[in-house]
Enzyme design. Structure first.
Site, PDB file in Angstrom:
ATOM      1  N   PRO A  26      39.024  41.007  42.501  1.00 43.64           N
ATOM      2  CA  PRO A  26      37.882  40.130  42.738  1.00 43.64           C
ATOM      3  C   PRO A  26      37.968  39.471  44.114  1.00 43.64           C
ATOM      4  O   PRO A  26      39.032  38.984  44.501  1.00 43.64           O
ATOM      5  CB  PRO A  26      37.990  39.084  41.624  1.00 43.64           C
ATOM      6  N   THR A  28      35.697  36.780  46.386  1.00 48.03           N
ATOM      7  CA  THR A  28      34.589  35.865  46.676  1.00 48.03           C
ATOM      8  C   THR A  28      34.129  36.111  48.105  1.00 48.03           C
ATOM      9  O   THR A  28      34.941  36.090  49.028  1.00 48.03           O
ATOM     10  CB  THR A  28      35.091  34.415  46.535  1.00 48.03           C
ATOM     11  N   GLN A  99      34.745  38.788  37.053  1.00 50.25           N
ATOM     12  CA  GLN A  99      35.668  37.676  36.847  1.00 50.25           C
ATOM     13  C   GLN A  99      34.889  36.395  36.532  1.00 50.25           C
ATOM     14  O   GLN A  99      34.008  35.991  37.311  1.00 50.25           O
ATOM     15  CB  GLN A  99      36.525  37.459  38.096  1.00 50.25           C
ATOM     16  N   TYR A 143      42.508  26.817  39.719  1.00 49.21           N
ATOM     17  CA  TYR A 143      41.265  26.510  39.016  1.00 49.21           C
ATOM     18  C   TYR A 143      41.503  26.038  37.580  1.00 49.21           C
ATOM     19  O   TYR A 143      42.641  25.912  37.144  1.00 49.21           O
ATOM     20  CB  TYR A 143      40.327  27.717  39.116  1.00 49.21           C
ATOM     21  N   ARG A 184      43.587  37.099  34.322  1.00 47.88           N
ATOM     22  CA  ARG A 184      44.325  37.093  35.589  1.00 47.88           C
ATOM     23  C   ARG A 184      45.224  35.864  35.650  1.00 47.88           C
ATOM     24  O   ARG A 184      44.757  34.731  35.461  1.00 47.88           O
ATOM     25  CB  ARG A 184      43.354  37.082  36.770  1.00 47.88           C
ATOM     26  N   GLY A 253      49.450  42.122  48.176  1.00 47.99           N
ATOM     27  CA  GLY A 253      50.174  42.685  49.313  1.00 47.99           C
ATOM     28  C   GLY A 253      50.510  44.159  49.209  1.00 47.99           C
ATOM     29  O   GLY A 253      51.317  44.657  49.986  1.00 47.99           O
TER      30      GLY A 253
HETATM   31  C1  LIG Z   1      38.051  37.014  50.893  1.00 46.24           C
HETATM   32  C2  LIG Z   1      38.842  36.875  49.627  1.00 46.24           C
HETATM   33  C3  LIG Z   1      38.243  36.420  48.480  1.00 46.24           C
HETATM   34  C4  LIG Z   1      38.962  36.311  47.280  1.00 46.24           C
HETATM   35  N1  LIG Z   1      38.324  35.924  46.138  1.00 46.24           N
HETATM   36  C5  LIG Z   1      38.982  35.905  44.952  1.00 46.24           C
HETATM   37  C6  LIG Z   1      38.305  35.636  43.731  1.00 46.24           C
HETATM   38  O1  LIG Z   1      37.082  35.456  43.666  1.00 46.24           O
HETATM   39  N2  LIG Z   1      39.045  35.587  42.597  1.00 46.24           N
HETATM   40  C7  LIG Z   1      40.399  35.796  42.601  1.00 46.24           C
HETATM   41  O2  LIG Z   1      41.029  35.741  41.536  1.00 46.24           O
HETATM   42  N3  LIG Z   1      41.062  36.095  43.735  1.00 46.24           N
HETATM   43  C8  LIG Z   1      40.380  36.172  44.903  1.00 46.24           C
HETATM   44  N4  LIG Z   1      41.045  36.533  46.055  1.00 46.24           N
HETATM   45  C9  LIG Z   1      42.455  36.947  45.976  1.00 46.24           C
HETATM   46  C10 LIG Z   1      42.521  38.473  45.877  1.00 46.24           C
HETATM   47  O3  LIG Z   1      41.933  38.946  44.675  1.00 46.24           O
HETATM   48  C11 LIG Z   1      43.976  38.979  45.938  1.00 46.24           C
HETATM   49  O4  LIG Z   1      44.729  38.382  44.927  1.00 46.24           O
HETATM   50  C12 LIG Z   1      44.655  38.707  47.282  1.00 46.24           C
HETATM   51  O5  LIG Z   1      43.807  38.956  48.377  1.00 46.24           O
HETATM   52  C13 LIG Z   1      45.917  39.567  47.413  1.00 46.24           C
HETATM   53  O6  LIG Z   1      45.593  40.941  47.268  1.00 46.24           O
HETATM   54  P1  LIG Z   1      45.553  41.919  48.555  1.00 46.24           P
HETATM   55  O7  LIG Z   1      46.917  41.850  49.166  1.00 46.24           O
HETATM   56  O8  LIG Z   1      45.224  43.276  48.016  1.00 46.24           O
HETATM   57  O9  LIG Z   1      44.500  41.396  49.498  1.00 46.24           O
HETATM   58  C14 LIG Z   1      40.335  36.643  47.258  1.00 46.24           C
HETATM   59  C15 LIG Z   1      40.957  37.097  48.437  1.00 46.24           C
HETATM   60  C16 LIG Z   1      40.229  37.227  49.601  1.00 46.24           C
HETATM   61  C17 LIG Z   1      40.911  37.773  50.835  1.00 46.24           C
END
Ligand SMILES: Cc1cc2nc3c(=O)[nH]c(=O)nc-3n(C[C@H](O)[C@H](O)[C@H](O)COP(=O)(O)O)c2cc1C
Length: 310
Positions: A26, A28, A99, A143, A184, A253
């Site tokens: 997810p 945002t 989500q 949250y 989550r 990551g």
């Molecule tokens: C721009 C952005 C928006 C995000 N929005 C959400 C969200 O709405 N809900 C959530 O649980 N995590 C959110 N995250 C966290 C990501 O889901 C994820 O846990 C985090 O970026 C690490 O994963 P990655 O290394 O693949 O980027 C967001 C991350 C980014 C970069």
């Protein structure tokens, strides 16, 4: 071409067949409170993901937090906006859950908690009407639900005592609507609302054992979506694999090789990607062809409009 890639092997999630284990996490993106043609385009372009988990979506007007222009699932126009998104993703052969988010900006009294659980159920029913394949309950980050779970965040004066009760009650109620439900969690979460994430943070035993107890109780769910430590550590998932034998999605990551290792070793059934999916709508193809990945420009994360989004 990646021969014999574990990440690209199909897998079943309950009665859903995922053609690969590359999950879109997810994200945002603040592109509007009502899903529009822009959202449809964004998700449609990523329909090759094994599963899309659409961005955090407010369950009610009371759930709304500090981020502006975040969609909800409480108004009819939001349900029909999301319907356009899910129809397109399904027409392209994809699967999409959403989500459900409550920011927990203010403490709740007991009647408000009862109403909040009802709001989760209404949002879940709306998610079904909007064509989603299920919902993910956000119990991560800073949250509402995490505020009851994570000792670093517990500072509430709500009628519910700190502990897993709120999450378990929400899960029971939402499962009762007949929805497919995932959850989550972020046991390694480091930041509070006012402090930045600390990459060297190691949660204490109290925190980890709280989450252990919780994870053991999550057996009726479609999946557990686990956000690992800020400093990447594949071993961190071993603990949860031992406690949870359902469908486990690992996050935080990962790149292609570490995700392959996680799935190949059985530590996770699938891996989710946020930043890579922002920059690479064709992420599954790039993994399959071993192609270089583009890097997202953070400046466009929450700006609104098509730039850096579609
Ligand atoms: C721009 C952005 C928006 C995000 N929005 C959400 C969200 O709405 N809900 C959530 O649980 N995590 C959110 N995250 C966290 C990501 O889901 C994820 O846990 C985090 O970026 C690490 O994963 P990655 O290394 O693949 O980027 C967001 C991350 C980014 C970069």
């Amino acid at each position: 071409m990646s021969q014999g890639s574990a990440l690209l092997r199909p897998v079943t999630l309950g009665d859903l067949v995922l053609p690969n284990r590359v999950v879109m996490a997810p994200t945002t993106r603040c592109r509007g409170c009502v899903p529009s043609e822009l959202h449809a385009l964004h998700y449609a372009r990523r329909a090759a993901a094994g599963l899309i988990i659409a961005e955090g979506t407010w369950i009610s007007p009371q759930a709304i937090g500090a981020y502006p222009n975040v969609p909800g699932l409480f108004a009819e126009e939001q349900v029909s906006g999301w319907r356009r998104v899910t129809d397109l993703v399904h027409a392209l052969g994809g699967r999409i859950m959403v989500q459900l988010w409550h920011a927990g900006a203010t403490p709740l009294t007991l009647p408000e908690i009862t109403a909040t659980i009802a709001d989760y159920c209404t949002a879940a029913r709306n998610a079904r009407r909007a064509g989603f394949d299920g919902v993910e309950i956000a119990a991560n980050g800073t949250y509402l639900i995490a505020q009851f779970l994570n000792p670093r965040l517990i500072r509430r004066t709500d009628a519910y005592r700190a502990g897993p009760r709120l999450l378990l009650d929400v899960l029971d109620a939402v499962l009762g609507t007949g929805c497919r439900v995932g959850v989550r969690l972020s046991p390694y979460w480091t930041a509070t609302d006012s402090t930045p994430a600390c990459p060297d943070y190691v949660p204490d035993e109290e925190t980890l054992s709280r989450y252990d107890d919780l994870v053991r109780r999550l057996d009726s769910l479609a999946y557990l979506h686990l956000r690992g430590p800020t400093r990447f550590d594949l071993d961190a998932f071993t603990r949860y694999r031992k406690l949870f034998d359902g469908f486990l999605i690992a996050n935080n990551g990962f790149g292609r090789e570490s995700a392959e290792a996680a799935v190949e070793s059985g530590l996770a059934d699938a891996v989710s990607f946020a930043r890579h999916f922002i920059a690479n709508p064709d992420l599954v193809t790039r993994f399959a062809l071993d192609q270089e990945l583009s890097v997202a420009d953070k400046a466009f994360n929450y700006t609104g409009g098509p730039a850096g989004y579609v």
